[in-house]
Enzyme design. Structure first.
Site, PDB file in Angstrom:
ATOM      1  CB  CYS A  50      -0.945   0.011   1.195  1.00  0.00           C
ATOM      2  SG  CYS A  50      -0.099  -0.075   2.787  1.00  0.00           S
ATOM      3  CD  GLN A 120       2.642  -5.896   2.732  1.00  0.00           C
ATOM      4  OE1 GLN A 120       3.658  -5.342   3.146  1.00  0.00           O
ATOM      5  NE2 GLN A 120       1.457  -5.298   2.747  1.00  0.00           N
ATOM      6  N   GLY A 192     -13.980  -5.798   2.118  1.00  0.00           N
ATOM      7  CA  GLY A 192     -12.844  -6.549   1.603  1.00  0.00           C
ATOM      8  C   GLY A 192     -12.578  -7.744   2.509  1.00  0.00           C
ATOM      9  CB  ALA A 193     -12.713 -11.096   2.377  1.00  0.00           C
TER      10      ALA A 193
END
Length: 599
Positions: A50, A120, A192-193
């Site tokens: 992000c 990530q 969102g999931a």
């Protein structure tokens, strides 16, 4: 090793640029494929989060690699190269290793020390492995980065300084109160999931919210997350799943909403939030002064209809005699503010240039030389202002605006946390007095003043040590194929001589033949042991790359044989198999190889 990283992050670019440059999953795949098709790159991996977009590659030419990777980033992000270039950073070889290790430890995160980056990095490596764009170098690099990050979190107190972006965001919404106290009994809506939304839902559940509603485009994923929350042993929360089209209705019931989807456009508009607030409070929402931020004007301009011109406080700016800026004509523009950088949003470039020059020149410009009109301005100044507008996207204010008295904001009826990049929630929501919005831009501003932990210095020392060790291991690995090829050649010589001995002494029995064979092999091993161990030690030192060439020259080794050994080693590493050691000198490398398989 020719490792190159080109990227941009919250430290180098404003959120507005990061938002536009965000890469979808499909764009990341296409980017990796195009990088491999480019001439300078042999391996590639993308780390997209992000608040950062970084492209790692193994290149054979530095300048050509920087140009190619920068161009491809611009093409796939949709941001022009001229606009993107000022925000890009470049790291090469050891500096690139140092950068990734620092990222893995959370030192380069918006919230220092946060551990989500490890997941990530792991995902980035898995994608590169799946697409076969990661070879030996990037496999080793990313695997080692994961180990360095885990070491930093286990050996230091960096976790005390760091926290997840979710926790940090909730703390900002709580405005100084304990999150558990603030969240207790509230109803939450999670849009969102994915991994970030799941973390937000779990954090809210542990904080004591009474109900969590999960909305997702794929209903099955929302139901699975709701089931996990309901069945959790450490929480007592009611959770249910709803389709995305139920979000407006659920928003009227929610006390807090968290959104983090992969959508490329706004998920919650200012109108939708205003409608929910009106249904919740029974009164129409009141718009306040726009939050001043570099990108607020750009984003708010997309929701101009949600802001009324009468909502802005009166000001004397632009009413002076001769001022070329007609303030009354732009006060109704969404994003317009007299209190910060957003003051120029929605105003024509020509008007801005004229006004900036007028303010800069003072009385002389207002009256004009010899009574000339104010529009007759210095050409050099206008050129400079135009250049600034082109590169920065706006004309800087040339004076501090008059202070504007603003009424204190009432307690918000709805708290919203936007963790998506690009943003999910329209920035114009900042103007609604009954709502409190915290987004990536707000978090960046808040984290800039966050104190650094004392353990950060210790983590930096760990990173420095690991970078040195990684460089030495890579240089040593560079010579390993040459050493293996040398020992293979020696084994062939022994085999040929034993076969020749069999022809000359056919009467040897198996015991005698075996003893002779072992004796010859021991002699060869002892002759090669010291040189091969020493050459590995020398090659691991800075500037030791030439020892492999010297070894090939001295023993007249076939370059293709060395290359085939290297390819075989890469294939075994990518498959998770350890490479073969010789004479005990590769034991530590075999252990590393066993640790290095696919994620």
């Amino acid at each position: 090793m020719s490792l190159l990283v080109v990227g941009l992050s919250h430290r180098s670019a404003p959120v507005s640029v990061l938002e536009r440059a965000a890469l979808s999953a499909d764009a990341q795949i296409k980017l990796l494929q195009d990088v491999l098709a480019a001439e300078p790159a042999a391996e590639a991996a993308v780390l997209a989060t992000c608040n950062r977009i970084e492209l790692y590659a193994d290149v054979d030419k530095f300048h050509a690699g920087v140009a190619e990777l920068s161009t491809l980033l611009a093409q796939h992000s949709g941001v022009g190269l001229d606009e993107l270039t000022p925000h890009l950073y470049v790291h090469y070889e050891d500096r690139a290793v140092h950068h990734l290790f620092s990222v893995a430890c959370g030192l380069d995160s918006m919230v220092v020390g946060e551990g989500q980056i490890l997941g990530q990095i792991k995902d980035s490596l898995a994608i590169a492995q799946e697409l076969h764009t990661a070879g030996r170098l990037l496999n080793d690099l990313f695997q080692q980065a994961l180990r360095v990050g885990k070491r930093a979190h286990s050996e230091t107190g960096i976790d005390r300084a760091g926290q997840s972006l979710v926790t940090f965001g909730l703390e900002q919404l709580a405005e100084g109160a304990a999150v558990e106290t603030w969240a207790a009994g509230k109803r939450a809506l999670v849009i969102g999931a994915g991994s970030m939304s799941s973390l937000a839902a779990a954090t809210l559940a542990r904080a004591g919210v009474a109900e969590i509603v999960v909305a997702n485009r794929t209903r099955a994923r929302a139901e699975r997350l709701a089931q996990i929350l309901t069945e959790g042993d450490d929480t007592d929360v009611l959770a249910r799943a709803v389709p995305m089209d139920a979000v407006p209705a659920e928003l009227t019931r929610a006390d807090v909403a968290v959104s983090c989807t992969g959508a490329t456009g706004v998920v919650l508009t200012a109108d939708a939030v205003a409608t929910a607030l009106e249904a919740r409070t029974g009164t129409a929402p009141v718009a306040g002064l726009a939050r001043t931020s570099p990108s607020a004007g750009h984003s708010a301009a997309q929701s101009a209809d949600s802001v009324a011109s009468g909502d802005l406080p009166p000001t004397s700016v632009g009413t002076e005699e001769g001022c070329p800026l007609d303030l009354s004509a732009v006060q109704g523009t969404a994003g317009f503010s007299v209190a910060g950088e957003a003051a120029v949003a929605g105003i024509g470039a020509a008007d801005l240039e004229l006004h900036a020059a007028w303010v800069d020149k003072g009385a002389e410009a207002q009256e004009g030389p010899d009574g000339a009109d104010a529009a007759v301005l210095d050409a050099e100044l206008i050129t400079a202002l135009a250049a600034t507008a082109t590169t920065a996207g706006r004309v800087p204010e040339r004076r501090r605006p008059e202070p504007v008295a603003t009424a204190p904001r009432p307690a918000p009826a709805l708290a919203l946390l936007d963790l998506a990049m690009p943003r999910d929630i329209d920035a114009a929501v900042h103007r609604l007095l009954q709502a409190r919005l915290v987004d990536i831009e707000s978090l960046a501003e808040a984290s800039a003043d966050a104190p650094m932990a004392a353990d950060v210095d210790q983590v930096r020392r760990i990173v420095a040590d690991e970078v040195t060790a990684f460089g030495a291991a890579q240089r040593a690995a560079h010579i390993t194929p040459t050493v293996v090829a040398l020992r293979t050649m020696a084994a062939d010589v022994v085999a040929n001589e034993i076969a020749r001995l069999d022809g000359r002494l056919p009467g040897l029995d198996e015991r005698e033949r075996g003893e002779i064979t072992q004796t010859v092999r021991r002699v060869v091993d002892k002759l090669l042991h010291a040189p091969t161990v020493r050459v590995k030690q020398l090659a691991a030192e800075p500037g030791g790359a030439g020892y492999a060439d010297a070894l090939r020259t001295l023993f007249d080794l076939d370059p293709e044989t060395v290359a085939s050994v290297s390819r075989a080693g890469d294939q075994m590493k990518n498959a998770g198999a350890p490479s073969e050691g010789t004479d005990g000198i590769n034991d530590s490398q075999n252990e590393n190889a066993r640790n290095r398989g696919r994620v």
